[in-house]
Design a protein around this motif. Structure first.
Motif, PDB file in Angstrom:
ATOM      1  N   ASP A 263       0.814  -1.215   0.000  1.00 24.74           N
ATOM      2  CA  ASP A 263       0.000   0.000   0.000  1.00 24.74           C
ATOM      3  C   ASP A 263       0.848   1.266   0.000  1.00 24.74           C
ATOM      4  OD1 ASP A 263       0.896  -0.600   2.588  1.00 24.74           O
ATOM      5  OD2 ASP A 263      -0.754   0.489   3.530  1.00 24.74           O
ATOM      6  N   GLU A 264       2.115   1.164   0.380  1.00 25.57           N
ATOM      7  CA  GLU A 264       2.988   2.339   0.430  1.00 25.57           C
ATOM      8  C   GLU A 264       3.606   2.659  -0.925  1.00 25.57           C
ATOM      9  OE1 GLU A 264       5.705   2.270   3.808  1.00 25.57           O
ATOM     10  OE2 GLU A 264       4.368   0.808   4.784  1.00 25.57           O
ATOM     11  N   ILE A 265       3.471   1.749  -1.896  1.00 27.71           N
ATOM     12  CA  ILE A 265       4.014   1.990  -3.234  1.00 27.71           C
ATOM     13  C   ILE A 265       2.963   1.755  -4.320  1.00 27.71           C
ATOM     14  CG2 ILE A 265       6.404   1.459  -2.585  1.00 27.71           C
ATOM     15  CD1 ILE A 265       6.015  -1.338  -3.806  1.00 27.71           C
ATOM     16  N   GLY A 266       1.719   1.441  -3.923  1.00 28.21           N
ATOM     17  CA  GLY A 266       0.673   1.088  -4.867  1.00 28.21           C
ATOM     18  C   GLY A 266      -0.095   2.277  -5.404  1.00 28.21           C
ATOM     19  N   GLY A 267      -1.314   2.009  -5.880  1.00 33.67           N
ATOM     20  CA  GLY A 267      -2.090   3.010  -6.597  1.00 33.67           C
ATOM     21  C   GLY A 267      -2.356   4.281  -5.822  1.00 33.67           C
ATOM     22  N   ASP A 268      -2.798   4.171  -4.569  1.00 31.38           N
ATOM     23  CA  ASP A 268      -3.095   5.372  -3.792  1.00 31.38           C
ATOM     24  C   ASP A 268      -1.834   6.194  -3.545  1.00 31.38           C
ATOM     25  OD1 ASP A 268      -5.745   4.660  -3.691  1.00 31.38           O
ATOM     26  OD2 ASP A 268      -5.637   3.799  -1.672  1.00 31.38           O
ATOM     27  N   ALA A 269      -0.728   5.511  -3.258  1.00 26.68           N
ATOM     28  CA  ALA A 269       0.533   6.215  -2.990  1.00 26.68           C
ATOM     29  C   ALA A 269       1.012   6.953  -4.240  1.00 26.68           C
ATOM     30  CB  ALA A 269       1.592   5.226  -2.519  1.00 26.68           C
ATOM     31  N   PHE A 305       2.734   0.006 -12.849  1.00 28.44           N
ATOM     32  CA  PHE A 305       2.733  -1.173 -11.985  1.00 28.44           C
ATOM     33  C   PHE A 305       3.989  -2.022 -12.121  1.00 28.44           C
ATOM     34  CE2 PHE A 305       1.566  -5.755 -11.604  1.00 28.44           C
ATOM     35  CZ  PHE A 305       1.492  -5.798 -10.215  1.00 28.44           C
ATOM     36  N   GLU A 306       4.453  -2.231 -13.350  1.00 30.12           N
ATOM     37  CA  GLU A 306       5.627  -3.085 -13.526  1.00 30.12           C
ATOM     38  C   GLU A 306       6.858  -2.516 -12.822  1.00 30.12           C
ATOM     39  OE1 GLU A 306       5.603  -6.048 -14.644  1.00 30.12           O
ATOM     40  OE2 GLU A 306       3.535  -5.989 -15.340  1.00 30.12           O
ATOM     41  N   THR A 307       6.956  -1.201 -12.754  1.00 30.61           N
ATOM     42  CA  THR A 307       8.081  -0.574 -12.066  1.00 30.61           C
ATOM     43  C   THR A 307       7.888  -0.619 -10.560  1.00 30.61           C
ATOM     44  OG1 THR A 307       8.226   0.897 -13.976  1.00 30.61           O
ATOM     45  CG2 THR A 307       9.553   1.468 -12.054  1.00 30.61           C
ATOM     46  N   VAL A 308       6.645  -0.513 -10.119  1.00 35.57           N
ATOM     47  CA  VAL A 308       6.344  -0.689  -8.687  1.00 35.57           C
ATOM     48  C   VAL A 308       6.790  -2.073  -8.225  1.00 35.57           C
ATOM     49  CG1 VAL A 308       4.404  -1.029  -7.078  1.00 35.57           C
ATOM     50  CG2 VAL A 308       4.493   1.006  -8.539  1.00 35.57           C
ATOM     51  N   PHE A 309       6.593  -3.067  -9.102  1.00 37.00           N
ATOM     52  CA  PHE A 309       7.054  -4.426  -8.796  1.00 37.00           C
ATOM     53  C   PHE A 309       8.579  -4.531  -8.867  1.00 37.00           C
ATOM     54  CE2 PHE A 309       8.624  -7.574 -11.952  1.00 37.00           C
ATOM     55  CZ  PHE A 309       8.980  -8.599 -11.080  1.00 37.00           C
ATOM     56  N   VAL A 317      11.798  -2.441  -1.562  1.00 37.17           N
ATOM     57  CA  VAL A 317      11.832  -0.993  -1.320  1.00 37.17           C
ATOM     58  C   VAL A 317      10.399  -0.542  -1.089  1.00 37.17           C
ATOM     59  CG1 VAL A 317      12.264   1.256  -2.385  1.00 37.17           C
ATOM     60  CG2 VAL A 317      13.944  -0.585  -2.623  1.00 37.17           C
ATOM     61  N   ASP A 318      10.151   0.127   0.027  1.00 39.83           N
ATOM     62  CA  ASP A 318       8.775   0.430   0.429  1.00 39.83           C
ATOM     63  C   ASP A 318       8.449   1.919   0.425  1.00 39.83           C
ATOM     64  OD1 ASP A 318      10.201   1.297   2.611  1.00 39.83           O
ATOM     65  OD2 ASP A 318       9.340  -0.140   4.025  1.00 39.83           O
ATOM     66  N   ASP A 319       9.262   2.736  -0.229  1.00 40.64           N
ATOM     67  CA  ASP A 319       9.029   4.180  -0.308  1.00 40.64           C
ATOM     68  C   ASP A 319       8.724   4.526  -1.759  1.00 40.64           C
ATOM     69  OD1 ASP A 319       9.320   6.983  -0.610  1.00 40.64           O
ATOM     70  OD2 ASP A 319      10.664   7.084   1.116  1.00 40.64           O
ATOM     71  N   VAL A 320       7.531   5.073  -2.016  1.00 39.04           N
ATOM     72  CA  VAL A 320       7.127   5.347  -3.392  1.00 39.04           C
ATOM     73  C   VAL A 320       8.050   6.358  -4.057  1.00 39.04           C
ATOM     74  CG1 VAL A 320       5.485   7.212  -2.867  1.00 39.04           C
ATOM     75  CG2 VAL A 320       5.130   5.740  -4.881  1.00 39.04           C
ATOM     76  N   VAL A 321       8.625   7.287  -3.294  1.00 32.72           N
ATOM     77  CA  VAL A 321       9.524   8.270  -3.894  1.00 32.72           C
ATOM     78  C   VAL A 321      10.819   7.601  -4.348  1.00 32.72           C
ATOM     79  CG1 VAL A 321      10.736  10.459  -3.573  1.00 32.72           C
ATOM     80  CG2 VAL A 321       8.512  10.105  -2.499  1.00 32.72           C
ATOM     81  N   ASP A 322      11.273   6.605  -3.614  1.00 34.22           N
ATOM     82  CA  ASP A 322      12.442   5.847  -4.055  1.00 34.22           C
ATOM     83  C   ASP A 322      12.158   5.114  -5.362  1.00 34.22           C
ATOM     84  OD1 ASP A 322      14.238   6.548  -2.016  1.00 34.22           O
ATOM     85  OD2 ASP A 322      13.438   4.996  -0.675  1.00 34.22           O
ATOM     86  N   VAL A 323      10.948   4.576  -5.495  1.00 26.43           N
ATOM     87  CA  VAL A 323      10.574   3.902  -6.744  1.00 26.43           C
ATOM     88  C   VAL A 323      10.463   4.924  -7.872  1.00 26.43           C
ATOM     89  CG1 VAL A 323       8.876   2.427  -7.885  1.00 26.43           C
ATOM     90  CG2 VAL A 323       9.384   2.077  -5.462  1.00 26.43           C
ATOM     91  N   MET A 324       9.907   6.090  -7.577  1.00 30.50           N
ATOM     92  CA  MET A 324       9.847   7.167  -8.560  1.00 30.50           C
ATOM     93  C   MET A 324      11.247   7.547  -9.030  1.00 30.50           C
ATOM     94  SD  MET A 324       6.969   9.538  -6.682  1.00 30.50           S
ATOM     95  CE  MET A 324       7.506  11.041  -7.495  1.00 30.50           C
ATOM     96  N   LYS A 325      12.187   7.609  -8.102  1.00 29.02           N
ATOM     97  CA  LYS A 325      13.562   7.954  -8.461  1.00 29.02           C
ATOM     98  C   LYS A 325      14.165   6.916  -9.399  1.00 29.02           C
ATOM     99  CE  LYS A 325      17.517  10.177  -8.176  1.00 29.02           C
ATOM    100  NZ  LYS A 325      17.695  11.518  -8.781  1.00 29.02           N
ATOM    101  N   SER A 326      13.935   5.644  -9.110  1.00 31.62           N
ATOM    102  CA  SER A 326      14.423   4.581  -9.999  1.00 31.62           C
ATOM    103  C   SER A 326      13.832   4.737 -11.394  1.00 31.62           C
ATOM    104  CB  SER A 326      14.060   3.207  -9.434  1.00 31.62           C
ATOM    105  OG  SER A 326      14.690   2.980  -8.192  1.00 31.62           O
ATOM    106  N   ASN A 327      12.538   5.053 -11.448  1.00 39.94           N
ATOM    107  CA  ASN A 327      11.862   5.265 -12.724  1.00 39.94           C
ATOM    108  C   ASN A 327      12.482   6.431 -13.486  1.00 39.94           C
ATOM    109  OD1 ASN A 327       9.105   4.457 -14.163  1.00 39.94           O
ATOM    110  ND2 ASN A 327       9.284   6.678 -14.279  1.00 39.94           N
ATOM    111  N   GLU A 328      12.738   7.511 -12.767  1.00 42.60           N
ATOM    112  CA  GLU A 328      13.334   8.701 -13.370  1.00 42.60           C
ATOM    113  C   GLU A 328      14.711   8.388 -13.958  1.00 42.60           C
ATOM    114  OE1 GLU A 328      14.348  13.303 -11.995  1.00 42.60           O
ATOM    115  OE2 GLU A 328      14.740  11.646 -10.610  1.00 42.60           O
ATOM    116  N   LEU A 329      15.514   7.650 -13.205  1.00 43.05           N
ATOM    117  CA  LEU A 329      16.858   7.301 -13.680  1.00 43.05           C
ATOM    118  C   LEU A 329      16.792   6.436 -14.935  1.00 43.05           C
ATOM    119  CD1 LEU A 329      18.599   6.514 -10.262  1.00 43.05           C
ATOM    120  CD2 LEU A 329      19.100   8.457 -11.772  1.00 43.05           C
TER     121      LEU A 329
END
Length: 556
Positions: A263-269, A305-309, A317-329
């Motif tokens: 829930d910390e990296i999913g749709g609502d986040a 979703f595939e990047t969230v996975f 990794v449970d922080d959505v901003v960290d996942v966003m950063k990976s996506n950005e890179l």
């Protein structure tokens, strides 16, 4: 049958020469997009070609629906010999490129050879120009856009671009367009990188006039604009928690089936970080996800979703901003987020560093530049798994998507037989298993489902129609018939020919039933493979008889 129109433009970057070829017969048979590009690739790329050699060819292609004003048509296709799987691969991207491409008047652009200096290629309806761009060596994708905007008054929607990952021949490097939209899977960015092509631009005013049913166009556009589908707010992340709770969200490099912090990296986040709406060309569905976190200075489009996975649960990794950063890179450097995230997760498993987001980001940078451990990880899991002492979670060397074949058995079969390997979009059998239309457990009846859905996906990618149109029910089989002017079964037949040509090309490179294998046990898989091959009319060893493709393509 409705089909794309316009000649093939061949660009030989070795000789700096271009030629035009009439391909009306191929377009009439294969519609456009993935279909016609697969036909051309099958017949024009030598069966023994080196993916990084000048004899490999990369194809960019539109379909007829890019001449419409209908939602779900802002996409185009790219095809070539994959340096990741060593077989044919097609991938498509959204954004705003397709209509600028169509404005050049070409239906397909083919790039072959290898340049002795870094090039930008400018394709217009008035001619083609080669520009040496030594200043762009190692440049990130947005920097290339800035360069072309300043010197050529071209925007991100006019460009396809290779980032540092493509230049450095990372085997899962993307070709990017619109800065954040990716021709994602299979490493075609590395193919352009091997040809020393940094970017290709498209502009003109010569798109063909293709007539199609206006009532269907209006209905689809209206329904897209008024839909209350959650995907319009959360993109593909809208199903994260549902999948995690009811099926499987692979976690800790596929060790676990459930992520307790989904829930910390999913749709609502993700929706909380979304700051505006975004879409692809002429699409009213507007499901894209521009997100930002001002406190940490992260701004990107996604994660989907595939990047969230891949960069979330699979790396723990449970922080959505960290996942966003990976996506950005990944967008900046031109990396497929699925393969890159899984490669990083494998590295975390080997180092017992799950959850270390800082290490994740450092490793992505190293992969893009092939520095240190990044040079190993850039080869893809299938090539480095033994060295790192981790399990090889790939099919045909392509890293898995999130939809777990250990739980969704039809999707598992799809991964096994897919000519692209572990790619969820090859058949999307996952949809009928998630929905409950088909029991996820067991393989009874699944070969026929996989086959039909593969054929649908292949003609859809030839049209070209966004996969979300079918997934949301906003374009029906009846509407496809009206748009294309033929029976739906005729469209499936086109798709079947595309799948068969991909398989035949791969067979000629030595692939067979042994390559239709999963890294885990799936009860009944051998019988299901037998049934699938029989339905296709192929040999028991997973090969296509030469005489079958000889009716519509080069057999030898």
């Amino acid at each position: 049958m409705l089909h794309a129109e316009g000649p093939l433009l061949t660009i030989d970057v070795s000789a700096r020469e271009t030629t035009e070829t009439d391909i009306d017969d191929e377009l009439e048979t294969f519609i456009g997009g993935r279909g016609v590009a697969t036909k051309l690739a099958h017949d024009r790329i030598p069966f023994d070609a080196d993916p990084f050699g000048p004899e490999n060819r990369a194809y960019l292609a539109t379909g007829p629906l890019q001449m419409s004003e209908m939602s779900f048509t802002g996409r185009m296709s790219m095809t070539g010999l994959s340096p990741l799987t060593d077989g044919l691969v097609s991938t498509n991207a959204g954004g705003y490129l397709s209509r600028n491409f169509a404005d050049t008047g070409y239906s397909v652009v083919e790039i072959t050879g290898a340049s002795d200096e870094l090039l930008a290629i400018h394709v217009t309806d008035e001619g083609i120009e080669f520009e040496a761009v030594p200043d762009l060596e190692g440049a990130a994708v947005p920097d290339v856009t800035d360069y072309m905007n300043e010197r050529r008054d071209l925007d991100a929607e006019n460009l396809v671009t290779v980032g540092p990952a493509g230049e450095n021949l990372v085997r899962y490097a993307c070709v990017m367009t619109y800065d954040s939209r990716a021709f994602g899977r299979g490493g075609l960015g590395a193919v352009l990188g091997s040809k020393n092509v940094k970017c290709v631009t498209f502009e003109g005013d010569s798109s063909p006039d293709i007539e199609m049913d206006e009532d269907v166009q209006s209905a689809v556009h209206r329904d897209a604009a008024t839909s209350d589908d959650m995907m319009r707010r959360q993109g593909t992340t809208q199903g994260t928690e549902f999948i995690n709770d009811n099926f499987s969200l692979p976690t800790r490099y596929f060790e676990k089936y459930h992520f307790e912090h989904a829930d910390e990296i999913g749709g609502d986040a993700v929706e909380e970080k979304k700051y505006k709406k975004a879409a692809c060309s002429v699409c009213a569905f507007a499901c894209k996800l521009p997100t930002r976190d001002e406190e940490r200075g992260v701004e990107t489009e996604g994660p989907e979703f595939e990047t969230v996975f891949s960069f979330g649960s699979n790396c723990e990794v449970d922080d959505v901003v960290d996942v966003m950063k990976s996506n950005e890179l990944c967008d900046r450097y031109g990396l497929d987020t699925i393969s890159a995230g899984n490669a990083v997760a494998a590295y975390l498993a080997a180092e017992d560093e799950f959850g270390n987001a800082e290490l994740v980001h450092e490793t992505v940078e190293k992969i893009a530049r092939r520095e240190g451990i990044g040079d190993t990880l850039a080869e893809g899991i299938g090539r480095f798994a033994d060295e790192l002492g981790v399990r090889d979670y790939t099919v045909k060397n392509m890293e898995f998507a999130a939809h777990d074949g250990r739980v969704l058995h039809g999707q598992g079969l799809s991964y096994a037989v897919a000519n692209r390997g572990g790619d969820h979009m090859y058949s999307t059998t996952l949809r009928v298993e998630y929905s409950g239309e088909v029991d996820p457990e067991g393989l009874e009846g699944k070969p026929a489902i996989v086959r039909r859905r593969e054929d649908h996906a292949a003609f859809r990618d030839s049209g070209i129609v966004c996969a979300f149109a079918g997934g949301t029910g906003l374009i029906t089989e009846d509407q496809h018939e009206l748009l294309f002017g033929c029976d739906y079964e005729d469209l499936l037949e086109v798709g079947g020919r595309v799948v068969e040509l991909e398989r035949h090309f791969n067979n000629k490179r030595g692939m067979n039933r042994e390559d239709d294998a999963l890294p885990y046990d799936l009860p009944g898989i051998e019988d299901a493979l037998d049934e699938y091959y029989e339905l296709r009319g192929w040999n028991d060893d997973g090969t296509v008889p030469d005489e079958t493709v000889g009716e519509y393509a080069q057999a030898d």
